[in-house]
Design an enzyme around this catalytic site. Structure first.
Site, PDB file in Angstrom:
ATOM      1  N   HIS A 159      57.194  -7.197 -66.465  1.00 56.20           N
ATOM      2  CA  HIS A 159      56.760  -5.914 -65.917  1.00 56.20           C
ATOM      3  C   HIS A 159      56.757  -6.065 -64.398  1.00 56.20           C
ATOM      4  O   HIS A 159      56.087  -6.950 -63.853  1.00 56.20           O
ATOM      5  CB  HIS A 159      55.368  -5.548 -66.439  1.00 56.20           C
ATOM      6  CG  HIS A 159      55.346  -5.279 -67.911  1.00 56.20           C
ATOM      7  ND1 HIS A 159      54.342  -5.705 -68.747  1.00 56.20           N
ATOM      8  CD2 HIS A 159      56.242  -4.623 -68.703  1.00 56.20           C
ATOM      9  CE1 HIS A 159      54.598  -5.323 -69.989  1.00 56.20           C
ATOM     10  NE2 HIS A 159      55.745  -4.663 -69.978  1.00 56.20           N
ATOM     11  N   GLU A 187      53.639  -6.703 -62.304  1.00 58.88           N
ATOM     12  CA  GLU A 187      52.804  -7.860 -62.636  1.00 58.88           C
ATOM     13  C   GLU A 187      53.469  -9.087 -61.997  1.00 58.88           C
ATOM     14  O   GLU A 187      54.324  -9.738 -62.596  1.00 58.88           O
ATOM     15  CB  GLU A 187      52.667  -7.988 -64.152  1.00 58.88           C
ATOM     16  CG  GLU A 187      51.963  -6.781 -64.761  1.00 58.88           C
ATOM     17  CD  GLU A 187      51.970  -6.766 -66.290  1.00 58.88           C
ATOM     18  OE1 GLU A 187      52.310  -7.803 -66.900  1.00 58.88           O
ATOM     19  OE2 GLU A 187      51.643  -5.720 -66.866  1.00 58.88           O
ATOM     20  N   HIS A 232      52.263 -12.592 -67.749  1.00 60.87           N
ATOM     21  CA  HIS A 232      51.949 -11.190 -67.443  1.00 60.87           C
ATOM     22  C   HIS A 232      50.698 -11.126 -66.563  1.00 60.87           C
ATOM     23  O   HIS A 232      50.160 -12.144 -66.155  1.00 60.87           O
ATOM     24  CB  HIS A 232      51.728 -10.408 -68.739  1.00 60.87           C
ATOM     25  CG  HIS A 232      52.975 -10.195 -69.541  1.00 60.87           C
ATOM     26  ND1 HIS A 232      53.528  -8.955 -69.775  1.00 60.87           N
ATOM     27  CD2 HIS A 232      53.797 -11.079 -70.162  1.00 60.87           C
ATOM     28  CE1 HIS A 232      54.623  -9.079 -70.504  1.00 60.87           C
ATOM     29  NE2 HIS A 232      54.804 -10.362 -70.754  1.00 60.87           N
ATOM     30  N   GLU A 270      48.341 -13.767 -70.032  1.00 57.81           N
ATOM     31  CA  GLU A 270      47.855 -12.812 -69.026  1.00 57.81           C
ATOM     32  C   GLU A 270      47.134 -13.639 -67.979  1.00 57.81           C
ATOM     33  O   GLU A 270      46.058 -14.197 -68.240  1.00 57.81           O
ATOM     34  CB  GLU A 270      46.913 -11.790 -69.673  1.00 57.81           C
ATOM     35  CG  GLU A 270      47.549 -10.944 -70.770  1.00 57.81           C
ATOM     36  CD  GLU A 270      48.388  -9.805 -70.229  1.00 57.81           C
ATOM     37  OE1 GLU A 270      48.268  -9.506 -69.017  1.00 57.81           O
ATOM     38  OE2 GLU A 270      49.148  -9.200 -71.009  1.00 57.81           O
TER      39      GLU A 270
END
Length: 611
Positions: A208, A211, A340, A432
């Site tokens: 993404h 990110e 991410h 993440e």
């Protein structure tokens, strides 16, 4: 004549800032160029060719219409660049019944390298970068903790690979929608080659575009691996000597550019997340999870190496997605992680719920124990994720140990992790790495130190379980032999050299090797709790008497459908070859694209008509 600023909107992104009039076509002013058929053509080529060979052709055209000017001297674009592009793109013009533009005549308007020329496409490969001057006496371990533009990223990766040329190389897996190379830096004792029994590992960042932490971490990691190897760090030397490591810092460079315009500190959740085609890459992979759930109800049906359904290709598939899928099939990856941002937790497959209507439902794979072990390997080595405070970023996951099954967190389809597990041998988790998607530069040093140990620890997990070679009684390797573990309904297959790697938690297993035309062999394997290197388990298979001949057996070894569109996809082209359109010039006075030039009264481009 003197150098002047480039003021042409369709050439605003060239890798230089000044041009000179008249240009190579004797057009004497900006206004003349803007109303010319040549300029109109490069402005609409993207639409005419359905995106193929662009922005390359547009930048090449700009190098003729607005040539590079330095010190009041015009520099011609390089002939070899023009010739290469013509070879690769002429078919796209043929498909729409259009002649190759005269002003892209490689002999007439371009120069050889010995004459002094410039590469107008260097920017796409990240070769044009204005580097700030750094002191010459910096230590070998110096890492600049900053946000890297696309060009700066590529430059840093190439410099790192050059510094450690005996253990590193860079390559591109394909190109983004806007034509940027998807660069990878690889570390291995034999860069560019798979070595027998050496496992393949990959990290992917910036899926993404907004990110960005994962992207920066992988740039820093590349520099760290290089410098520490040269300094003799035993942990890093052992890791690189025993593993082939691939780092892809930015899978979505187009989205990153859009997010970077907002600037660091802007914790956006939308701008730049998707690609230039407005596609979310982590929703763009084929949904194989639904098929796995369907097969799970059928006795004996395989839950691994599930083919991509033909219906998938009817939708819009990003070139970035195709490039990653082709990459994942071309190298026998064992372990992977996608980095991410927006939370602080490690998730693992499945990401799509067993029941589509359930948005949060625990949906384990057959390798649930192994995936939990992999996720914990990252989480436990991260000082913040392993912190027991519930008030911090990621505090919601403290009671779970900083890890969670993806579908139990939130269910979505078309994810990359599920695709890796169900279509290839590769196990992938999603990390993440922080609650801020685009943090300020002053935060990057701390973020690196929080993640460095976890990044290394997770890479080392590629050596858990067992590995070996499957061969026949003459020692010939057997490709695509199946390695099955009793009680785990998920097989892996051998690579081209007959080698395999099966990630397993400590315990005792019954492991079977089988291949078309051979009798199966079963072995009992015990993996001790403290064993951190893969145990060697080889298999020798004997042919079954009366089995069809070798030619038939070889054809059965092919895992994928030979007519799979992915097999014919060129990741380094912009898109697939456009089909000839129904409104072609056959039987008509002018081809369908002639209407694009209807605004030109006197100077219509007759030179584009083949007749």
């Amino acid at each position: 004549a003197k150098c002047v600023d480039i003021a042409l909107s369709s050439c605003s992104d060239v890798a230089y800032t000044h041009t000179m009039y008249p240009n190579f076509l004797e057009q004497k002013a900006r206004e003349v160029i803007e109303y010319s058929s040549e300029y109109l053509l490069i402005s609409v080529l993207h639409n005419l060719l359905q995106g193929e060979c662009n922005p390359d052709l547009r930048l090449l055209g700009c190098s003729v219409l607005a040539p590079r000017c330095e010190k009041d001297r015009v520099i011609k674009p390089c002939r070899h660049v023009c010739e290469h592009l013509k070879r690769n793109c002429l078919h796209a013009f043929d498909a729409i019944d259009m002649a190759w533009p005269y002003f892209l005549d490689c002999d007439r308007f371009f120069a050889g390298e010995q004459e002094g020329c410039f590469d107008p496409l260097a920017k796409l490969r990240g070769e044009v970068v204005a580097e700030e001057e750094l002191p010459s006496d910096l230590p070998a371990t110096f890492i600049q903790f900053k946000h890297h533009s696309y060009s700066q990223m590529v430059s840093t990766l190439k410099k790192t690979a050059s510094k450690c040329s005996h253990i590193a190389t860079t390559y591109s897996i394909g190109r983004s929608f806007e034509g940027k190379d998807l660069f990878v830096i690889e570390f291995s004792t034999k860069p560019g080659h798979h070595e027998l029994l050496k496992p393949e590992f990959k990290y992917i960042g910036n899926m993404h575009g907004n990110e960005v932490v994962g992207k920066e971490l992988l740039i820093y990691l590349a520099q760290y691996l290089c410098s520490e190897y040269l300094l003799g760090n035993p942990r890093i030397q052992t890791l690189i000597n025993s593993t082939r490591i691939h780092l892809l810092p930015s899978l979505n460079p187009d989205g990153y550019e859009l997010a970077a315009e907002e600037g660091a500190g802007y914790n956006g959740w939308v701008i730049g997340r998707q690609t230039a085609q407005n596609l979310d890459l982590n929703r763009n992979f084929p949904d194989l999870t639904s098929e796995a759930y369907r097969r799970a109800e059928i006795r004996g049906a395989r839950l691994d190496h599930i083919p991509i359904p033909q219906s998938y290709w009817w939708g819009k598939v990003a070139p970035e997605t195709k490039a990653v899928m082709k990459w994942s099939r071309s190298i026998p990856f064992v372990l992977s992680a996608s980095l991410h941002g927006g939370e602080l937790v490690v998730t693992y497959p499945y990401d799509y719920s067993r029941h589509p209507m359930e948005e949060k439902m625990f949906s384990p794979t057959p390798d649930e124990k192994m995936f939990k072990m992999l996720a914990k390997a990252y989480a436990d080595a991260h000082p913040v994720i392993s912190d027991r405070s519930e008030l911090r970023c990621g505090g919601n996951f403290v009671k779970r140990g900083g890890i969670i099954n993806g579908a139990e967190w939130y269910s979505f389809t078309g994810g990359m992790a599920d695709f890796n597990y169900l279509h290839t041998n590769c196990f992938e988790v999603t990390v993440e790495v922080g609650c801020e998607k685009f943090p300020l530069e002053e935060e990057l040093f701390t973020i690196w130190h929080e993640n460095r140990g976890a990044l290394l620890n997770y890479m080392e997990m590629v050596h858990r379980g067992i590995k070996g070679i499957v061969s026949d009684k003459f020692g010939n390797p057997i490709k695509n032999a199946r390695i099955s573990v009793r009680g785990i309904r998920h097989d892996i297959t051998t690579a081209a050299d007959g080698d395999y790697w099966r990630l397993l938690t400590p315990g005792t297993y019954m492991v079977t090797a089988q291949a078309a035309g051979y009798s199966r062999v079963m072995k009992k394997v015990t993996i001790p709790a403290k064993m951190k290197q893969a145990g060697r388990v080889d298999f020798v298979l004997r042919p079954i008497e009366g089995w069809p001949n070798k030619l038939l057996r070889r054809s059965m070894e092919n895992t994928y459908d030979p007519y799979d569109p992915l097999e014919h996809f060129d990741p380094h082209a912009q898109h697939g070859q456009p089909e000839a359109r129904s409104g072609s010039s056959v039987g008509r006075e002018k081809p369908w694209w002639w209407s694009y030039f209807s605004s030109l009264d006197l100077h219509k481009p007759l030179w584009l008509l083949k007749q």
